[in-house]
Scaffold this motif. Structure first.
Motif, PDB file in Angstrom:
ATOM      1  N   LYS A 126       0.818  -1.215   0.000  1.00 35.38           N
ATOM      2  CA  LYS A 126       0.000   0.000   0.000  1.00 35.38           C
ATOM      3  C   LYS A 126       0.853   1.267   0.000  1.00 35.38           C
ATOM      4  O   LYS A 126       0.380   2.333  -0.379  1.00 35.38           O
ATOM      5  CB  LYS A 126      -0.913   0.015   1.230  1.00 35.38           C
ATOM      6  CG  LYS A 126      -1.778  -1.227   1.404  1.00 35.38           C
ATOM      7  CD  LYS A 126      -2.732  -1.424   0.243  1.00 35.38           C
ATOM      8  CE  LYS A 126      -3.636  -2.633   0.485  1.00 35.38           C
ATOM      9  NZ  LYS A 126      -4.521  -2.895  -0.686  1.00 35.38           N
ATOM     10  N   SER A 127       2.095   1.158   0.453  1.00 32.95           N
ATOM     11  CA  SER A 127       2.968   2.331   0.531  1.00 32.95           C
ATOM     12  C   SER A 127       3.297   2.850  -0.862  1.00 32.95           C
ATOM     13  O   SER A 127       3.476   2.077  -1.798  1.00 32.95           O
ATOM     14  CB  SER A 127       4.262   1.978   1.272  1.00 32.95           C
ATOM     15  OG  SER A 127       3.985   1.523   2.575  1.00 32.95           O
ATOM     16  N   SER A 157       5.469   3.031   4.941  1.00 31.71           N
ATOM     17  CA  SER A 157       4.772   4.252   5.358  1.00 31.71           C
ATOM     18  C   SER A 157       3.297   3.985   5.600  1.00 31.71           C
ATOM     19  O   SER A 157       2.633   4.712   6.348  1.00 31.71           O
ATOM     20  CB  SER A 157       4.953   5.363   4.324  1.00 31.71           C
ATOM     21  OG  SER A 157       4.524   4.940   3.039  1.00 31.71           O
ATOM     22  N   ASP A 158       2.768   2.951   4.977  1.00 26.86           N
ATOM     23  CA  ASP A 158       1.423   2.467   5.292  1.00 26.86           C
ATOM     24  C   ASP A 158       1.591   1.273   6.230  1.00 26.86           C
ATOM     25  O   ASP A 158       2.192   0.261   5.871  1.00 26.86           O
ATOM     26  CB  ASP A 158       0.684   2.050   4.018  1.00 26.86           C
ATOM     27  CG  ASP A 158      -0.784   1.751   4.246  1.00 26.86           C
ATOM     28  OD1 ASP A 158      -1.067   0.938   5.154  1.00 26.86           O
ATOM     29  OD2 ASP A 158      -1.635   2.295   3.526  1.00 26.86           O
ATOM     30  N   GLN A 159       1.062   1.384   7.442  1.00 24.42           N
ATOM     31  CA  GLN A 159       1.311   0.373   8.467  1.00 24.42           C
ATOM     32  C   GLN A 159       0.747  -1.000   8.106  1.00 24.42           C
ATOM     33  O   GLN A 159       1.165  -2.013   8.674  1.00 24.42           O
ATOM     34  CB  GLN A 159       0.747   0.859   9.803  1.00 24.42           C
ATOM     35  CG  GLN A 159       1.527   2.016  10.404  1.00 24.42           C
ATOM     36  CD  GLN A 159       2.992   1.670  10.641  1.00 24.42           C
ATOM     37  OE1 GLN A 159       3.318   0.719  11.350  1.00 24.42           O
ATOM     38  NE2 GLN A 159       3.891   2.425  10.011  1.00 24.42           N
ATOM     39  N   ARG A 160      -0.172  -1.051   7.171  1.00 24.30           N
ATOM     40  CA  ARG A 160      -0.673  -2.354   6.732  1.00 24.30           C
ATOM     41  C   ARG A 160       0.436  -3.194   6.115  1.00 24.30           C
ATOM     42  O   ARG A 160       0.407  -4.435   6.183  1.00 24.30           O
ATOM     43  CB  ARG A 160      -1.830  -2.163   5.749  1.00 24.30           C
ATOM     44  CG  ARG A 160      -3.097  -1.613   6.369  1.00 24.30           C
ATOM     45  CD  ARG A 160      -4.141  -1.297   5.320  1.00 24.30           C
ATOM     46  NE  ARG A 160      -3.763  -0.158   4.490  1.00 24.30           N
ATOM     47  CZ  ARG A 160      -4.519   0.335   3.506  1.00 24.30           C
ATOM     48  NH1 ARG A 160      -5.692  -0.219   3.230  1.00 24.30           N
ATOM     49  NH2 ARG A 160      -4.114   1.384   2.796  1.00 24.30           N
ATOM     50  N   ASP A 161       1.414  -2.526   5.511  1.00 29.34           N
ATOM     51  CA  ASP A 161       2.515  -3.270   4.899  1.00 29.34           C
ATOM     52  C   ASP A 161       3.383  -3.950   5.952  1.00 29.34           C
ATOM     53  O   ASP A 161       3.853  -5.079   5.756  1.00 29.34           O
ATOM     54  CB  ASP A 161       3.365  -2.338   4.034  1.00 29.34           C
ATOM     55  CG  ASP A 161       2.626  -1.837   2.810  1.00 29.34           C
ATOM     56  OD1 ASP A 161       1.607  -2.446   2.445  1.00 29.34           O
ATOM     57  OD2 ASP A 161       3.065  -0.831   2.226  1.00 29.34           O
TER      58      ASP A 161
END
Length: 543
Positions: free
Chosen positions: A394-395, A418-422
């Motif tokens: 997602k980043s 930068s997207d914590q889902r990653d």
């Protein structure tokens, strides 16, 4: 000099474009490549990648670096990119992977007309000279040799058995549109007798056999493109630097950028195309404002688990290993088999982090060697490694100018995690990978874990390991994305929006990452557009 087409970059896409467009003897093509011919022994021998990947001396490798990554403890990531005809197909692991059919259907659903799975499959097949011959999913008449591995090591088969023990299904063909499962990767490797076991880069497949013979194709190596020449909104040529001097070449039909996910946006920005805030501070006059240039950078962030082993039938640094490599080198020179023919990353797995998912979201590369920091940190002895990556991160990052100097490297900021889902998915993937590596089938090969990974680690401990060591697995895309939204740089024919007679044809046009390695999709993209250009010329010539 005036040509019909001027192509910037002779890599995985540019080599295809030059070869295919020059098949028409009435068309003149000039290919500008900053590197060399890409045909020396270290390239032809697959195991030579261990010398080329670290980028020492930048031989056939741009050896770029990212900006400091705040979510990776402020580290600068390494970005090896191929330098020479063949581009990154000179220094990759030769893995032939297309991704999942859903990736391409996803492109089509985003407005990329003509790029669904059923529409791109013919171009994958067109490129292929598959070792097993033609089939529903594979071609046999193309320039690109696709082979089964010549001599996979026993530990790779043990990895497959270990994954099966953990409940993952075996898979013989990862390129039929559904890549879920575990098996051995196919490779871009020659399978004809004369060159059996040699790397089949796009230069070796498409350019080297014809570049000296076609009078309508001029290939200029050592030529660093510095600026696209515009008359108003129309591209008319390219300036380049060669041996310290500046030259220009004119394009009667089109300029085609195939300089990659870093080079193509950089050249557009150097030429005044992109966001004003990326261009004007460097004193470069604006030619055309285009918000997406350099944006939407996506890459597969990779995390490695590794074990030492008493088994020596693999790549390692030891007295026994050095003697074995001499024997294997002679074997490879004789018949193209043995360890020198190995892609290193022999074992493949595409798995789901959650059984409820429709398609795999994790990819594993099982490597018959201890790997740390892109082979820049070497370990005495023998062992094995396994890479895991989140297939659809997602980043999003960006590529931008550091200065107006065209010889300067671009600034690369992937903004990893930068997207914590990653991060959450990478932790899941690391746990799954460890479960496989700890399965009974690999017990004969396990001696000790290398990096301090242990049972019952908390997610925070996993995160600390990931932040300390994770880095690219070499799949940057998206910086000149194809689509219909405001961030799209090119349309479905890969023509640059708002400009005339200029296209981008390389991995930078992918709107989203595919679920796998990016070399085969990049070749497909070039095959598809080259055919479209030729068809357009034929239609215009009809009375």
């Amino acid at each position: 000099m005036i040509f019909d087409y001027v192509i910037v970059g002779g890599g995985s896409a540019g080599a295809v474009m030059a070869a295919r467009l020059s098949e028409d003897p009435d068309v003149s093509v000039c290919l500008l490549e900053a590197g060399g011919r890409g045909d020396h022994l270290l390239i032809r021998a697959p195991a030579g990648v261990v010398a080329l990947m670290p980028g020492h001396g930048k031989i056939n490798n741009w050896a770029l670096q990212t900006e400091p990554q705040s979510e990776l403890n402020g580290r600068r990531g390494f970005q090896p990119r191929g330098r020479g005809l063949g581009g990154s197909s000179l220094i990759n692991a030769m893995l032939y992977v297309r991704g999942h059919r859903a990736d391409y259907d996803g492109w089509a659903s985003q407005g990329c007309e003509g790029w669904g799975w059923d529409e791109v499959l013919p171009y994958f097949r067109k490129a292929e000279c598959h070792e097993k011959g033609a089939s529903e999913f594979h071609g046999a008449d193309g320039p690109l040799h696709v082979s089964q591995q010549k001599s996979p090591r026993p530990m790779s088969n043990a990895f497959i058995e270990a994954a099966k023990e953990r409940g993952y299904r075996p898979k013989d063909d990862f390129n039929d549109g559904d890549n879920e499962g575990v098996g051995l990767y196919e490779v871009t490797q020659f399978h004809e007798r004369q060159r059996n076991g040699e790397r089949c880069s796009t230069a070796a497949a498409y350019l080297h056999p014809i570049m000296e013979e076609r009078s309508n194709l001029k290939v200029v190596t050592g030529a660093r493109a510095t600026r696209i020449v515009f008359e108003g909104k129309r591209a008319t040529g390219v300036e380049y630097r060669l041996k310290g001097q500046t030259f220009s070449v004119s394009a009667h039909q089109e300029v085609i950028l195939s300089a990659g996910a870093f080079g193509s946006p950089q050249l557009l920005q150097l030429s005044g195309v992109g966001r004003p805030e990326d261009i004007e501070p460097h004193g470069i006059p604006m030619v055309h404002e285009l918000a997406g240039v350099g944006q939407n950078l996506q890459d597969h962030l990779d995390f490695i688990l590794a074990y030492k082993s008493d088994d020596t039938d693999n790549f390692g640094f030891s007295a026994r290993g050095m003697m074995d490599m001499l024997r294997h080198t002679l074997q490879w020179r004789r018949d193209g088999t043995g360890m020198v023919a190995s892609p290193f990353a022999e074992g493949a797995a595409f798995v789901k982090s959650d059984p409820a998912l429709e398609i795999p979201d994790l990819q594993l590369h099982f490597v018959v060697s201890i790997v740390e920091d892109h082979a820049r940190k070497l370990h005495w002895g023998h062992g094995f490694s396994c890479h895991v990556c989140n297939l659809r991160p997602k980043s999003r990052g960006r590529v931008f100018l550091q200065s107006a100097d065209p010889m300067a490297e671009p600034a690369i900021d992937p903004k990893y995690l930068s997207d914590q889902r990653d991060l959450a998915l990478t932790i899941k993937g690391a746990k799954i990978t460890r479960e496989i590596l700890e399965a009974p089938a690999l017990a004969p090969y396990r001696k000790s874990e290398l990096f301090g990974i242990h049972d019952d680690m908390s997610d925070e401990e996993w995160a600390q390991h990931i932040r300390a060591r994770a880095d690219t697995i070499y799949h940057p895309v998206g910086t000149c994305k194809m689509g219909v939204d405001d961030q799209s740089v090119v349309d479905s024919e890969l023509k640059v929006r708002g400009l005339e007679r200029i296209r981008v044809v390389d991995a930078s046009v992918m709107p989203t990452l595919v679920g796998g390695n990016t070399n085969a999709p990049t070749i497909m993209i070039a095959e598809k557009i080259a055919e479209a250009i030729r068809a357009g010329r034929e239609n215009r010539s009809k009375p």
